[in-house]
Design an enzyme around this catalytic site. Structure first.
Site, PDB file in Angstrom:
ATOM      1  N   ASP A 176      -5.359   1.877   5.666  1.00 27.21           N
ATOM      2  CA  ASP A 176      -5.457   2.570   6.953  1.00 27.21           C
ATOM      3  C   ASP A 176      -5.303   1.560   8.079  1.00 27.21           C
ATOM      4  OD1 ASP A 176      -8.779   2.310   7.906  1.00 27.21           O
ATOM      5  OD2 ASP A 176      -8.158   1.718   5.916  1.00 27.21           O
TER       6      ASP A 176
ATOM      7  N   GLU B 244     -10.580   1.372  -7.287  1.00 27.59           N
ATOM      8  CA  GLU B 244      -9.746   0.176  -7.445  1.00 27.59           C
ATOM      9  C   GLU B 244      -9.792  -0.325  -8.888  1.00 27.59           C
ATOM     10  OE1 GLU B 244     -10.679  -1.351  -2.897  1.00 27.59           O
ATOM     11  OE2 GLU B 244     -12.035  -1.822  -4.548  1.00 27.59           O
TER      12      GLU B 244
END
Length: 216
Positions: free
Chosen positions: A183, A12
């Site tokens: 997800d 990230e």
């Protein structure tokens, strides 16, 4: 205005560092989990003195209207793995740290900016809602069902946002979280969606944070 952005992982960090070249915007990695998140937020506050802190990164999603690569913005935040019981204070509810709010609220002005902002993105929707946080990577449907049993309205599940929100609440620093859905645990038995996210579509997933910062 000084803006601090906190992420948990190198993946990230590398995505977001590419997007900012401004001395008034600092992007830092805190590490995974609630303790690392709180320590990272406090360090950011002590050293950088930001006016606003943004938690950014990925999360598991929940809800029929939420899809991979969508972004959930923190209207509210709570812990999915905290319960202080009723022995001392029978008003404390599941997900609440005793003495803290039942839920941490996203900054209303910042949420309004998200609501009224102009977003030009394909295959991505922005949802304002509840983000729940805990020290558990949700890699099974059973664990996700347990979490959603306590918080059926939750839009996202992560490992840092509520801890950063609590630190900002204590320090009176404005806060908001942007979580990209990597997800959908109730639709994924072996975390393959999470790994596919980083392999295929993560590259463009953090531009919502960039667009929001540029609007401040």
């Amino acid at each position: 205005m000084k803006i601090g952005i906190i992420v948990a992982m190198d993946k990230e960090l590398h995505q977001l560092q590419k997007l900012f070249n401004n001395e008034n915007v600092r992007v830092e990695k805190c590490g995974i989990g609630k303790v690392n998140a709180a320590l990272g937020a406090q360090r950011m506050i002590n050293e950088f003195h930001p006016d606003i802190i943004i938690s950014s990164g990925c999360a598991g999603g929940n809800g029929d209207d939420v899809h991979i690569q969508d972004v959930v913005v923190s209207a509210e935040l709570a812990y999915h793995d905290v319960y202080c019981g009723k022995a001392i204070d029978d008003t404390t509810v599941y997900g609440q740290v005793q003495g803290m709010p039942v839920r941490f609220k996203g900054d209303e002005e910042l949420l309004s900016m998200v609501e009224n902002g102009e977003w030009e993105m394909e295959n991505c929707k922005i949802h304002q809602g509840l983000i729940v946080t805990g020290d558990w990577f949700v890699d099974s449907k059973e664990k996700m069902r347990e979490i959603i049993g306590h918080f059926p309205e939750a839009k996202a599940v992560d490992m840092e946002s509520a801890a950063i929100a609590q630190t900002c609440y204590i320090n009176k620093v404005r806060f908001i979280s942007f979580r990209v859905i990597s997800d959908m645990p109730l639709k994924d038995a072996d975390a393959s969606q999470y790994h596919d996210f980083w392999d295929t579509i993560a590259k463009n997933s953090f531009h919502v944070t960039k667009t929001f910062v540029e609007s401040l």
